[in-house]
Design a protein around this motif. Structure first.
Motif, PDB file in Angstrom:
ATOM      1  N   MET A  96      58.337  23.003 103.592  1.00 20.38           N
ATOM      2  CA  MET A  96      56.904  22.984 103.320  1.00 20.38           C
ATOM      3  C   MET A  96      56.618  21.950 102.226  1.00 20.38           C
ATOM      4  N   THR A  97      56.294  20.749 102.625  1.00 21.63           N
ATOM      5  CA  THR A  97      56.086  19.666 101.678  1.00 21.63           C
ATOM      6  C   THR A  97      54.613  19.400 101.410  1.00 21.63           C
ATOM      7  N   HIS A  98      53.730  19.802 102.309  1.00 20.11           N
ATOM      8  CA  HIS A  98      52.311  19.557 102.141  1.00 20.11           C
ATOM      9  C   HIS A  98      51.714  20.616 101.208  1.00 20.11           C
ATOM     10  N   PRO A  99      50.751  20.216 100.333  1.00 18.92           N
ATOM     11  CA  PRO A  99      50.154  21.190  99.404  1.00 18.92           C
ATOM     12  C   PRO A  99      49.515  22.401 100.085  1.00 18.92           C
ATOM     13  N   LEU A 100      49.038  22.246 101.328  1.00 19.33           N
ATOM     14  CA  LEU A 100      48.380  23.347 102.028  1.00 19.33           C
ATOM     15  C   LEU A 100      49.357  24.337 102.656  1.00 19.33           C
ATOM     16  N   ASP A 101      50.622  23.920 102.813  1.00 21.39           N
ATOM     17  CA  ASP A 101      51.561  24.744 103.568  1.00 21.39           C
ATOM     18  C   ASP A 101      51.780  26.120 102.944  1.00 21.39           C
ATOM     19  N   ARG A 102      51.895  26.149 101.619  1.00 20.82           N
ATOM     20  CA  ARG A 102      52.147  27.426 100.956  1.00 20.82           C
ATOM     21  C   ARG A 102      50.979  28.394 101.160  1.00 20.82           C
ATOM     22  N   GLU A 103      49.762  27.864 101.098  1.00 20.72           N
ATOM     23  CA  GLU A 103      48.595  28.713 101.298  1.00 20.72           C
ATOM     24  C   GLU A 103      48.491  29.191 102.739  1.00 20.72           C
ATOM     25  N   ILE A 104      48.854  28.330 103.682  1.00 24.11           N
ATOM     26  CA  ILE A 104      48.842  28.720 105.094  1.00 24.11           C
ATOM     27  C   ILE A 104      49.823  29.859 105.335  1.00 24.11           C
ATOM     28  N   VAL A 105      51.015  29.745 104.784  1.00 23.39           N
ATOM     29  CA  VAL A 105      52.028  30.791 104.944  1.00 23.39           C
ATOM     30  C   VAL A 105      51.566  32.086 104.275  1.00 23.39           C
ATOM     31  N   ARG A 106      50.959  31.957 103.105  1.00 24.81           N
ATOM     32  CA  ARG A 106      50.485  33.141 102.371  1.00 24.81           C
ATOM     33  C   ARG A 106      49.475  33.944 103.191  1.00 24.81           C
ATOM     34  N   LEU A 107      48.656  33.249 103.971  1.00 21.64           N
ATOM     35  CA  LEU A 107      47.658  33.923 104.786  1.00 21.64           C
ATOM     36  C   LEU A 107      48.203  34.324 106.157  1.00 21.64           C
ATOM     37  N   ALA A 108      48.981  33.431 106.765  1.00 23.32           N
ATOM     38  CA  ALA A 108      49.387  33.632 108.161  1.00 23.32           C
ATOM     39  C   ALA A 108      50.497  34.671 108.316  1.00 23.32           C
ATOM     40  N   PHE A 109      51.470  34.681 107.422  1.00 25.89           N
ATOM     41  CA  PHE A 109      52.618  35.574 107.610  1.00 25.89           C
ATOM     42  C   PHE A 109      52.214  37.057 107.553  1.00 25.89           C
ATOM     43  N   PRO A 110      51.464  37.498 106.531  1.00 21.62           N
ATOM     44  CA  PRO A 110      51.026  38.905 106.556  1.00 21.62           C
ATOM     45  C   PRO A 110      50.111  39.200 107.740  1.00 21.62           C
ATOM     46  N   ALA A 111      49.291  38.220 108.133  1.00 21.08           N
ATOM     47  CA  ALA A 111      48.407  38.428 109.287  1.00 21.08           C
ATOM     48  C   ALA A 111      49.219  38.665 110.553  1.00 21.08           C
ATOM     49  N   PHE A 112      50.312  37.918 110.712  1.00 23.86           N
ATOM     50  CA  PHE A 112      51.166  38.096 111.881  1.00 23.86           C
ATOM     51  C   PHE A 112      51.782  39.486 111.903  1.00 23.86           C
ATOM     52  N   LEU A 113      52.302  39.935 110.770  1.00 24.52           N
ATOM     53  CA  LEU A 113      52.919  41.263 110.713  1.00 24.52           C
ATOM     54  C   LEU A 113      51.892  42.361 110.978  1.00 24.52           C
ATOM     55  N   ALA A 114      50.671  42.178 110.478  1.00 29.30           N
ATOM     56  CA  ALA A 114      49.619  43.164 110.738  1.00 29.30           C
ATOM     57  C   ALA A 114      49.251  43.194 112.217  1.00 29.30           C
ATOM     58  N   LEU A 115      49.235  42.029 112.859  1.00 30.49           N
ATOM     59  CA  LEU A 115      48.937  41.973 114.286  1.00 30.49           C
ATOM     60  C   LEU A 115      50.031  42.668 115.098  1.00 30.49           C
ATOM     61  N   VAL A 116      51.276  42.503 114.682  1.00 30.92           N
ATOM     62  CA  VAL A 116      52.393  43.146 115.384  1.00 30.92           C
ATOM     63  C   VAL A 116      52.320  44.662 115.244  1.00 30.92           C
ATOM     64  N   ALA A 117      51.766  45.135 114.123  1.00 32.31           N
ATOM     65  CA  ALA A 117      51.679  46.589 113.894  1.00 32.31           C
ATOM     66  C   ALA A 117      50.816  47.263 114.952  1.00 32.31           C
ATOM     67  N   GLU A 118      49.834  46.553 115.503  1.00 28.02           N
ATOM     68  CA  GLU A 118      48.946  47.162 116.499  1.00 28.02           C
ATOM     69  C   GLU A 118      49.685  47.579 117.769  1.00 28.02           C
ATOM     70  N   PRO A 119      50.460  46.665 118.418  1.00 29.93           N
ATOM     71  CA  PRO A 119      51.197  47.123 119.605  1.00 29.93           C
ATOM     72  C   PRO A 119      52.259  48.165 119.282  1.00 29.93           C
ATOM     73  N   VAL A 120      52.820  48.117 118.071  1.00 25.41           N
ATOM     74  CA  VAL A 120      53.778  49.151 117.682  1.00 25.41           C
ATOM     75  C   VAL A 120      53.085  50.513 117.627  1.00 25.41           C
ATOM     76  N   PHE A 121      51.848  50.524 117.127  1.00 25.84           N
ATOM     77  CA  PHE A 121      51.031  51.743 117.090  1.00 25.84           C
ATOM     78  C   PHE A 121      50.878  52.308 118.501  1.00 25.84           C
ATOM     79  N   LEU A 122      50.545  51.434 119.451  1.00 33.26           N
ATOM     80  CA  LEU A 122      50.347  51.866 120.837  1.00 33.26           C
ATOM     81  C   LEU A 122      51.659  52.288 121.495  1.00 33.26           C
ATOM     82  N   LEU A 123      52.726  51.544 121.207  1.00 34.56           N
ATOM     83  CA  LEU A 123      54.029  51.871 121.785  1.00 34.56           C
ATOM     84  C   LEU A 123      54.529  53.226 121.296  1.00 34.56           C
TER      85      LEU A 123
END
Length: 457
Positions: free
Chosen positions: A1-28
């Motif tokens: 991650m060399t671009h100044p925006l990369d850290r902020e993108i990861v900070r927002l995207a990674f927890p969002a991905f895990l939260a999205l995965v929690a939904e199908p786990v709830f249904l499963l």
């Protein structure tokens, strides 16, 4: 991650991905617990779940629209206004949820009866749905509150609540479905009704936790907590375009499923004319595609939050820079997912089925999926950018154009050529391709770059 925006993108995207995965786990988890009661109960759960997911899916604008409007106020330095917009979103969720709950209770029997299942399955579906509709309002409040927090650049809190809610759902389901056999505190299980009740209680707790975070923030900043008619009306009006966008996407997926059945009858990939092979393979491929979509959608969620914030701050150059970087993330994310899909394509089928015919057909379908993932990454990110910009009207129009182009093509190919692989080729080239063309065309212009505080349009 060399671009100044990369850290902020990861900070927002990674927890969002895990939260999205929690939904199908709830249904499963619900399916796994109810499945041990018996096949009729599991089938009933499946019917009820389709109804609930359709209602909630159509209301995803509560998260998307709120993210955009809150992020704009945040970027403009108006945290009080941002939280006021968030409270309006919560009230809109309550109003829509109340109407949907009443309609759900009144229409439970006709809705489950429309699927034409057997009497026992229909009875279980009605039992589950009649209780589960009480969770619609909490679910919609969760969507709205999640949108508020995303707009405030906080994707970690929704993740924590999603994980805690999933764990609570499993514990409540086990307790209420099967009961407690210990003499001191003996309790007979409620069967499928217990699963519905457990899910409602978990949803209620999750909604209360998220709403509490938003309300505390509003109180801290002096934002009003009472319903604001003008704000709620504006949010509802802006939601229309996003509902149309969502309907066109869901309509395209339904047409795709119909095309799969049609293609199986016309030319079932040389597998002895067995329609079930093509349909089962499509379900597996679509499940894999959907899971990968969560990763790309997480990047899109980051794009929504960052785009809204930069436009709210009036910084067009920064918005362009964010968009350019997010596009790279989307495309390269698609490349990584595509490579992983290609590598695992010969083996992944064994995780889902012992049918060799399905495994064999799944491989070429996944090759098509893999090739199309970079294009999907581009589409998901640009969709998120324009949602973050509040460009819902254009997205609605683009969705209608996409559906008008895609539906006749995929049905014609399914009827004249046949074969599941060809359906997926058309899905990738025509559906995702037309969306990419429409979104790139919009992004290259300036009409969506409206700065300052504004309602989502």
């Amino acid at each position: 991650m060399t671009h100044p925006l990369d850290r902020e993108i990861v900070r927002l995207a990674f927890p969002a991905f895990l939260a999205l995965v929690a939904e199908p786990v709830f249904l499963l988890s619900d399916a796994a617990i109810v499945g041990h009661l018996g096949t009729p109960e599991l089938a009933g759960l499946g019917i009820a779940a389709v109804v609930l997911q359709t209602v909630v899916g159509l209301c995803v604008f509560l998260a998307y629209g709120t993210t955009s409007s809150v992020a704009r106020h945040l970027g403009a330095g108006d945290l009080r206004g941002a939280l006021a917009q968030g409270v309006d979103g919560l009230w809109l969720a309550v109003l829509i949820g109340a109407v949907a709950t009443v309609l759900g209770l009144l229409l439970t029997d006709p809705l489950v009866g429309a699927f034409g299942a057997g009497a026992e399955v229909t009875e279980h579906a009605a039992t589950y749905l009649r209780i589960a509709v009480l969770g619609i309002t909490p679910l919609l409040v969760m969507l709205a509150a999640t949108g508020v927090l995303r707009g405030l650049q906080d994707t970690r809190t929704p993740l924590v609540v999603a994980v805690a809610g999933t764990v609570l759902n499993v514990l409540l389901n086990l307790l209420l479905v099967y009961g407690v056999p210990v003499d001191v505190m003996a309790f007979d299980g409620l069967g499928i009704a217990g699963s519905a009740l457990g899910s409602v209680l978990a949803q209620l707790a999750s909604a209360a936790a998220l709403a509490t975070v938003v309300v505390r923030g509003a109180r801290r900043e002096g934002s009003p907590l009472s319903p604001d008619r003008a704000g709620i009306t504006a949010a509802a009006r802006a939601a229309v375009a996003l509902v149309i966008r969502t309907l066109t996407l869901r309509g395209a997926l339904l047409v795709t499923t119909y095309a799969v059945v049609l293609a199986a009858r016309s030319g079932p990939d040389g597998l002895g004319g067995d329609d079930s092979v093509s349909v089962a393979t499509h379900q597996l491929a679509f499940t894999i595609w959907t899971f990968q979509a969560f990763a790309l959608d997480a990047i899109a969620i980051a794009a929504q939050a960052l785009t809204g914030r930069q436009l709210g701050a009036g910084d067009v150059d920064a918005t362009r820079a964010v968009t350019k970087r997010m596009i790279l993330w989307g495309i390269w994310g698609g490349v990584v997912l595509g490579v992983l899909t290609l590598v695992t394509a010969p083996f992944v089928g064994a995780l889902f089925t012992g049918d060799q015919s399905v495994r064999d057909l799944l491989v070429p379908v996944l090759v098509v999926v893999a090739i199309g993932q970079p294009l999907s990454g581009l589409v998901f990110v640009l969709d998120g950018v324009l949602i973050g910009a509040g460009d819902g009207t254009y997205l609605a129009k683009a969705g209608l154009v996409m559906f008008a182009v895609y539906a006749p093509v995929v049905l014609a190919v399914a009827a004249l050529v046949g074969g599941l692989v060809w359906v997926w080729i058309v899905f990738t080239v025509v559906l995702m391709g037309s969306r990419a063309i429409l979104l790139v065309r919009r992004e290259r212009g300036d009409a969506w770059l409206v700065t300052g505080i504004r309602s989502v349009a």
